[in-house]
Design a protein around this motif. Structure first.
Motif, PDB file in Angstrom:
ATOM      1  N   LYS A 102      -8.140   7.173 -55.685  1.00  0.00           N
ATOM      2  CA  LYS A 102      -6.810   7.618 -55.254  1.00  0.00           C
ATOM      3  C   LYS A 102      -5.712   6.734 -55.847  1.00  0.00           C
ATOM      4  N   LYS A 110     -12.746  14.728 -53.299  1.00  0.00           N
ATOM      5  CA  LYS A 110     -13.397  14.292 -52.056  1.00  0.00           C
ATOM      6  C   LYS A 110     -14.628  13.475 -52.401  1.00  0.00           C
ATOM      7  N   TRP A 123      -2.696   7.953 -58.339  1.00  0.00           N
ATOM      8  CA  TRP A 123      -1.257   7.727 -58.136  1.00  0.00           C
ATOM      9  C   TRP A 123      -0.646   6.986 -59.316  1.00  0.00           C
ATOM     10  N   ASP A 141     -10.102   2.106 -56.925  1.00  0.00           N
ATOM     11  CA  ASP A 141     -10.194   3.283 -56.072  1.00  0.00           C
ATOM     12  C   ASP A 141      -9.640   4.505 -56.805  1.00  0.00           C
ATOM     13  N   HIS A 154      -7.682  13.165 -59.330  1.00  0.00           N
ATOM     14  CA  HIS A 154      -8.215  11.955 -58.681  1.00  0.00           C
ATOM     15  C   HIS A 154      -7.724  11.833 -57.240  1.00  0.00           C
ATOM     16  N   VAL A 155      -6.485  12.193 -56.989  1.00  0.00           N
ATOM     17  CA  VAL A 155      -5.943  12.061 -55.633  1.00  0.00           C
ATOM     18  C   VAL A 155      -6.590  13.057 -54.686  1.00  0.00           C
ATOM     19  N   THR A 156      -6.886  14.251 -55.167  1.00  0.00           N
ATOM     20  CA  THR A 156      -7.396  15.300 -54.293  1.00  0.00           C
ATOM     21  C   THR A 156      -8.916  15.387 -54.228  1.00  0.00           C
TER      22      THR A 156
END
Length: 62
Positions: A4, A60, A8, A2, A56-58
Motif C-alpha cells: 500500500k 487484497k 501511494w 508494504d 497496489h493500493v487496492t
C-alpha cells in the motif's frame, strides 16, 4: 516495503509528473521539453505509475 505504501508513492509520483511534466534539466534548459518528444513519454509513464499504484493500493492480501 508494504504494497500500500508503494502504491501511494507511485500514485504521488505519477501525479507530480503529470502536474510538472518538464520539471527536469534537459536540452532546452530547466523546465522545458527536449526536442525528442519527451512530453508524451512522461505522460505515458506517469499514467502507468498511477495505474500500478492503484493496483497496489487496492490489492487484497491472501
Amino acid at each position: 516495503m508494504d504494497a500500500k505504501l508503494l502504491g501511494w508513492l507511485q500514485i504521488g509520483g505519477g501525479a507530480l509528473a503529470l502536474v510538472f511534466p518538464g520539471g527536469g534539466m534537459n536540452m532546452m534548459g530547466i523546465g522545458g521539453y527536449s526536442m525528442m518528444g519527451g512530453g508524451w513519454a512522461v505522460t505515458i509513464f506517469a499514467l502507468l505509475f498511477i495505474i500500478m499504484g492503484i493496483h497496489h493500493v487496492t490489492e487484497k492480501k491472501h
